[in-house]
Design an enzyme around this catalytic site. Sequence first.
Site, PDB file in Angstrom:
ATOM      1  N   LYS A  53     -67.940   6.984-118.606  1.00 41.77           N
ATOM      2  CA  LYS A  53     -67.776   7.899-117.472  1.00 41.77           C
ATOM      3  C   LYS A  53     -66.385   7.774-116.862  1.00 41.77           C
ATOM      4  CE  LYS A  53     -72.720   7.779-116.457  1.00 41.77           C
ATOM      5  NZ  LYS A  53     -73.792   7.271-115.580  1.00 41.77           N
ATOM      6  N   GLN A  97     -75.392   3.483-110.985  1.00 38.93           N
ATOM      7  CA  GLN A  97     -75.789   3.372-112.386  1.00 38.93           C
ATOM      8  C   GLN A  97     -77.200   2.815-112.496  1.00 38.93           C
ATOM      9  OE1 GLN A  97     -74.069   4.491-115.108  1.00 38.93           O
ATOM     10  NE2 GLN A  97     -75.994   4.025-116.147  1.00 38.93           N
ATOM     11  N   ASP A 120     -75.520  13.043-108.999  1.00 41.98           N
ATOM     12  CA  ASP A 120     -76.609  12.900-109.975  1.00 41.98           C
ATOM     13  C   ASP A 120     -77.761  13.855-109.672  1.00 41.98           C
ATOM     14  OD1 ASP A 120     -75.943  11.164-112.042  1.00 41.98           O
ATOM     15  OD2 ASP A 120     -76.302   9.381-110.828  1.00 41.98           O
TER      16      ASP A 120
END
Length: 206
Positions: A53, A97, A120
């Site tokens: 990422k 994460q 997200d």
Amino acid sequence: MATVIDGRSIANDKKSGIAREICRMKNAIGKLPGLGFILVGKRRDSQTLIRIKIKACNEVGIASFLAELPEDCTEDEILNVVSSYNRNPAVHGIIVQLPLPQRLDGEKILNAVSLEKDVDGFNPTNMGNLAMGGREPLFIPCGAKVCVELLLRYRVEIIGKKAVVIGRSKIVGLPTSLLLQDQTDKNPHLGVKRTLSTWLDRVVTS
């Protein structure tokens, strides 16, 4: 005849477009978008994903910030980092994460992320707007968005099709089924199943 979907070329296409847009943004206002990451523990898969990422951020010109916390950190320590990112004007998006250690309240931590920085798409408001249909969530879970984007890019007709979404996690399965329903006024028949079963075998082979 089956069509092979080339996800890599589509991804490169998207990256090029994002890089151009960020370049225009920098020239216009002298600022770059920033993405803040939170990594708890030393899981190799999580570390690999974070590296991927951050590499993607570097390729398109997004500033990245990484907070690494030990496996035995407290919930409050993670929440303090989330709060710090929420207040930081240079951070426009936050990624916690997953998975987090089981002893931690993941929902509490994810819900602490500012709605405007919930890239997200896990905030209940974002997920709720996605589920309602006709409403625009600020962010959509990326795994689900990619699945539907690939179908649309290859002009796969969704209307009237029978779609089987295997799994119903809020990361991919659930939002993918919601996005498929949102693509058409006549919702496809969606079978959402958590695990493999005789029922699923019959649907997939039919």
